[in-house]
Design an enzyme around this catalytic site. Sequence first.
Site, mmCIF file in Angstrom:
data_model
loop_
_atom_site.group_PDB
_atom_site.id
_atom_site.type_symbol
_atom_site.label_atom_id
_atom_site.label_comp_id
_atom_site.label_asym_id
_atom_site.label_seq_id
_atom_site.Cartn_x
_atom_site.Cartn_y
_atom_site.Cartn_z
ATOM 1 N N ASN A 179 45.716 69.082 4.362
ATOM 2 C CA ASN A 179 46.917 69.155 3.541
ATOM 3 C C ASN A 179 48.117 69.149 4.467
ATOM 4 O O ASN A 179 48.231 70.024 5.339
ATOM 5 C CB ASN A 179 46.890 70.449 2.707
ATOM 6 N N ASP B 21 47.775 59.535 8.266
ATOM 7 C CA ASP B 21 47.671 60.571 9.290
ATOM 8 C C ASP B 21 46.381 61.383 9.181
ATOM 9 O O ASP B 21 46.036 62.119 10.102
ATOM 10 C CB ASP B 21 48.889 61.492 9.264
ATOM 11 N N GLY C 34 66.757 72.447 3.133
ATOM 12 C CA GLY C 34 67.475 73.078 4.243
ATOM 13 C C GLY C 34 66.895 74.418 4.646
ATOM 14 O O GLY C 34 67.543 75.168 5.379
ATOM 15 N N CYS D 211 48.631 67.701 -0.257
ATOM 16 C CA CYS D 211 47.382 67.799 -0.982
ATOM 17 C C CYS D 211 46.953 69.243 -1.132
ATOM 18 O O CYS D 211 47.673 70.172 -0.782
ATOM 19 C CB CYS D 211 46.278 67.031 -0.231
ATOM 20 N N LEU E 106 47.750 64.029 -3.104
ATOM 21 C CA LEU E 106 49.034 63.491 -3.534
ATOM 22 C C LEU E 106 49.400 62.424 -2.513
ATOM 23 O O LEU E 106 49.712 62.739 -1.359
ATOM 24 C CB LEU E 106 50.095 64.597 -3.571
#
Length: 643
Positions: free
Chosen positions: A74, A99, A362, A2, A50
Amino acid sequence: MCGLTGIVTADGRTPERATLEAMNTAQAHRGPDQHDCALLAGAGLGHRRLTIIDPASGEQPMRSEDGRYTLVYNGEIYNYRALNAELEQAGYHFDGHCDTETLLRAWQHWGESCVDHLRGMFAFAIWDAQTQRVFLARDRLGIKPLYYGLTADGDLVFGSELKTLMAHPRIGRSVEPRALECYLALGYVPEPYAIFRDTFKLAAGHTLSWQPGAAPSPTAYWDLDFETRQSDAPEATATELHERLDEAVRMRLVADVPLGAFLSGGVDSSAVVSLMAGASDEPVKTCAIGFDHADFDESDHARQVARQFGTDHREHRIASQEFGLIDTLVDVYDEPFADSSALPTYRVCELARQQVKVALSGDGGDENFAGYRRHRLHWNESRARAKLPASIRKPVFGVLGALYPKMDWAPRVFRAKTTFQSLAMDTAEAYCHSVSVIPQDLRERLYSTAFKSELDGYRARDLFRAHGDNAGTEHALSIAQYLDFKTWLPGDILTKVDRASMAHGLEVRVPLLDHEFVGWSASLRPDLKLHRGQGKYVLKKAFEGHLSDDILYRRKQGFSAPIADWFRGPLRDAGEGALTAGPLVDCGVFDRSALADLWEQHVSGRRDHGPAIWSLLMLSRFLARQLGGATHDVTTTAEPAHA
């Protein structure tokens, strides 16, 4: 994933709705699914969401039942289920399974020390209406960004991107000279600086508790520890590494939306994809970027890994005609940003978002396991540096570095100028020199007399020396890695990925930067990371039998662009225009004849100034677009609020 923003007023008034909504709208790309603002006595908080986990709940700003605390956040907390169980045992009730609610309950239970319990990537702000205090926090590695600054009225403003602060009418746009010096040295603005005066980045692993009238004073809650365990055996360490990384990857596969991965064909992304494939019942969705320049194209290796693990693979090839993206990147990054790989990163995020909403990357392998060529060179130079006392070394190699010609056109064995210069320096300064896009001696020639006076002796090396003093280790390789974690990783790599991904509404997760994994890898002996000239030694050992030797042991290629050739070809007009006219010439920072000479040396082939010219081009576009060409205040003397 977010975007957050907020205002805390100096006099306790409720912020203006129009201002807060403008700040929140400036980051609409970070959260296209939901948005809201909370206006309170003394503060205003805004949020763009989001949705990744529990789309049905978790709307923000989130308030506690008694109205005392208001949270905007966020990130992702990967251990939220374990925390929920612990907090339920302590008597807390949960309405959903997102969360965000976990974080609010953790704050209610542990207060400021809640950050010590979080495993994930995060930036958040909590307003306490009772004490009229705001608490800001950023994750340990700086995966998620958080800017803050003071207005002319003494209000504190903050947000996920600098553009949110710039939407406030009382935040100035005067360029901070030290930030500009660091940008020209490094190609990015390192924390705690932001490009404008009185605006800052909250550093990784830091919190900020603030009440009106106080000077913002961030506090560190976590740092890397490079104290080594001397009993490590390569085989056992490789096995443990594989197990630890597998756990970090599996934690990041929790999502209520489609999930995939970036696949460059290098060791790090290939290792992550191999672990994802082992943990997934369905084919992993992977994406890769290629170049129409063979020396920079890794797409064949990406396809090789995709075939091995049966991934659902997609590619996009970047060609010269995509330079129209440059101005888009200037808008995306807010500050001048000169990592040329931002262009392919933007495209790979765009490609990934066509199929998924979350992608694993990665990033972090080179920093954890000394994978860059500069790590090997720095360690070798440090050994030579240790054999001579400074009283001899500095004057001898200082003279050699000054007199030896710069021969970019010659075979590498004859390009000794940079090495001579480094041997005359201390460890932190030498490492700053090795990572500089525009070396200090060249910056000195480019700067105007007025800008040198404005800097008052400050140089980017001062930031490196300050971090080096806190490294807690004497080993040159560990110091270099520590400096990377404090500068390059949050300032360049993570900034690049966060802005490019959020511009497309994509969340990127980085298992190699799980803080427990990073802390463990830091404790490994340096020779397990860089062994007989082989970087990422133990990481490669951990994936023998899982990845082919062609992937593990081929020469590192890097994710970059052929900018030197571009400026002698399709970008020639753009480069010449930037260095001979417009904002760079008019801003008062540079000597005009020095800029013209830099350009002539490059196009003639006598010197390779490609990275320097790219940095100057991106700065020129930043000055033109973000400041509208109004650059006269770059060299206006003023003291920043704090450093």
